[in-house]
Design an enzyme around this catalytic site. Structure first.
Site, PDB file in Angstrom:
ATOM      1  N   HIS A   1       0.811  -1.223   0.000  1.00  0.00           N
ATOM      2  CA  HIS A   1       0.000   0.000   0.000  1.00  0.00           C
ATOM      3  C   HIS A   1       0.842   1.270   0.000  1.00  0.00           C
ATOM      4  O   HIS A   1       0.290   2.363  -0.119  1.00  0.00           O
ATOM      5  CB  HIS A   1      -0.920   0.023   1.232  1.00  0.00           C
ATOM      6  CG  HIS A   1      -1.994  -1.018   1.213  1.00  0.00           C
ATOM      7  ND1 HIS A   1      -2.880  -1.170   0.171  1.00  0.00           N
ATOM      8  CD2 HIS A   1      -2.337  -1.981   2.118  1.00  0.00           C
ATOM      9  CE1 HIS A   1      -3.713  -2.169   0.431  1.00  0.00           C
ATOM     10  NE2 HIS A   1      -3.401  -2.682   1.600  1.00  0.00           N
TER      11      HIS A   1
ATOM     12  N   ASP B   1      -8.104  -5.140   6.966  1.00  0.00           N
ATOM     13  CA  ASP B   1      -8.616  -6.107   5.996  1.00  0.00           C
ATOM     14  C   ASP B   1      -9.373  -7.234   6.684  1.00  0.00           C
ATOM     15  O   ASP B   1     -10.422  -7.677   6.192  1.00  0.00           O
ATOM     16  CB  ASP B   1      -7.466  -6.688   5.159  1.00  0.00           C
ATOM     17  CG  ASP B   1      -7.104  -5.763   4.002  1.00  0.00           C
ATOM     18  OD1 ASP B   1      -8.030  -5.253   3.338  1.00  0.00           O
ATOM     19  OD2 ASP B   1      -5.904  -5.532   3.777  1.00  0.00           O
TER      20      ASP B   1
ATOM     21  N   ARG C   1       7.096  -5.736   2.852  1.00  0.00           N
ATOM     22  CA  ARG C   1       5.776  -6.295   2.534  1.00  0.00           C
ATOM     23  C   ARG C   1       5.622  -6.242   1.025  1.00  0.00           C
ATOM     24  O   ARG C   1       5.616  -5.167   0.427  1.00  0.00           O
ATOM     25  CB  ARG C   1       4.640  -5.527   3.202  1.00  0.00           C
ATOM     26  CG  ARG C   1       3.275  -6.083   2.745  1.00  0.00           C
ATOM     27  CD  ARG C   1       2.125  -5.761   3.662  1.00  0.00           C
ATOM     28  NE  ARG C   1       1.668  -4.394   3.555  1.00  0.00           N
ATOM     29  CZ  ARG C   1       0.572  -3.941   4.154  1.00  0.00           C
ATOM     30  NH1 ARG C   1      -0.158  -4.759   4.922  1.00  0.00           N
ATOM     31  NH2 ARG C   1       0.208  -2.686   4.035  1.00  0.00           N
TER      32      ARG C   1
HETATM   33  C1  3PY Z   1      -4.530  -4.251   7.485  1.00  0.00           C
HETATM   34  O1  3PY Z   1      -4.896  -3.743   8.554  1.00  0.00           O
HETATM   35  O2  3PY Z   1      -5.279  -4.778   6.669  1.00  0.00           O
HETATM   36  C2  3PY Z   1      -3.116  -4.253   7.155  1.00  0.00           C
HETATM   37  O3  3PY Z   1      -2.717  -4.966   6.266  1.00  0.00           O
HETATM   38  C3  3PY Z   1      -2.211  -3.361   7.900  1.00  0.00           C
HETATM   39  O4  3PY Z   1      -1.206  -2.900   7.095  1.00  0.00           O
HETATM   40 MG    MG Z   2      -4.152  -5.539   4.907  1.00  0.00          MG
END
Ligand code: 3PY
Ligand code: MG
Length: 274
Positions: free
Chosen positions: A53, A185, A78
């Protein structure tokens, strides 16, 4: 000459010692100076370079990882997706570990391990001239080849409904070191999104299940936090790996609070955002 015993990995060392949770910072802006500023945060063990992200492409990742490693902190990348070429790029630039988002199945976890490990365990290709200098002492290429599988960390995010349903199986996959929760998520995917920072009881129950699955399999658990106070909360719940802030939200909060203090309006609570 003393024989080489492993690649130096500050985050893995904290896990091995097992005496305290590890704290880290999340890099989303590109730039080696940002990486260094973050890596200088006192008492952190890792900086995560967010190619999912964050505003970080392959070139920016190759700038960030060495800048972080040079300060004795573990660079963790990541990747944008669970794809072997992305994992290879991240490890080849010298990451001490990788974090894979949006895992769904135990087979996804096995695929991630295969991409992370050199043969005969996995199928990672060998040939990066850049990875070695991210460790202190600097290994030879052969030492890197011989020790990477045991020294580097493979971490997966449990943040889908499907992964939650088989989290105990995912935790058992050999080579998976950490189950890391993305609460945003995970909340979205189980129908209980984080709204204004609030973690609903159903999401909290999922978080506890993931922590317990990691523990039962002898693995570590981590969670993305939006503030130091939230990191303390989850550290007290027994999590091993906590982020304390992203660079974006930390900068925004620092400026907002400075304005508030300048206006005589006092400290400002940090928003629960990226
Ligand atoms: C989430 O909270 O979905 C994450 O992946 C945090 O970076
Ligand atoms: Mg996430």
């Amino acid at each position: 000459m003393a024989s080489f015993t492993g690649l130096s990995n500050p985050l893995r060392a904290v896990f091995t010692e097992g005496e305290r949770p590890s704290l880290g910072v999340w890099q989303m802006f590109p730039g080696a100076n940002i990486s260094r500023a973050l890596a200088k945060t006192p008492d952190i063990d890792w900086v995560l370079v967010d190619c999912e992200h964050g505003n970080i492409d392959d070139g920016a990742m190759h700038d960030a990882v060495p800048a972080i490693a040079a300060l004795g902190v573990s660079p963790i990348v990541r990747v944008a997706d669970n794809q072997s070429w992305m994992i290879k790029r991240a490890l080849d630039c010298g990451a001490h570990g990788i974090l894979i988002p949006l895992l769904r199945t135990a087979q996804d976890a096995r695929d991630a391990v295969n991409a992370s490990k050199f043969p005969p365990w996995g199928n990672r290709g060998f040939g990066s001239p850049f990875a070695m200098e991210r460790f202190n002492p600097v290994p030879s290429m052969t030492e890197y080849l011989q020790h990477a599988n045991a020294s580097l960390l493979t971490m997966v995010q449990i943040e889908t409904k499907e992964a939650l349903a088989e989290v105990e199986d995912i935790a058992e996959v050999p080579g998976i070191d950490v189950l890391f929760i993305g609460p945003f998520d995970l909340g979205n995917n189980i129908g209980h999104p984080v709204i204004n920072g609030e973690i609903k009881p159903e999401l909290n129950a999922a978080i506890v299940r993931i922590r317990d699955a990691a523990r039962a399999a002898g693995k570590k658990s981590g969670i993305f936090c939006t503030s130091g106070a939230q990191a303390k909360h989850f550290a007290d719940m027994g999590f091993d790996m906590l982020s304390i802030s992203t660079d974006v939200s930390g900068l925004s909060h620092a400026m907002t609070e400075a304005v508030s203090l300048a206006r005589g309006e006092g400290k400002v609570e940090k928003k629960a955002s990226y």
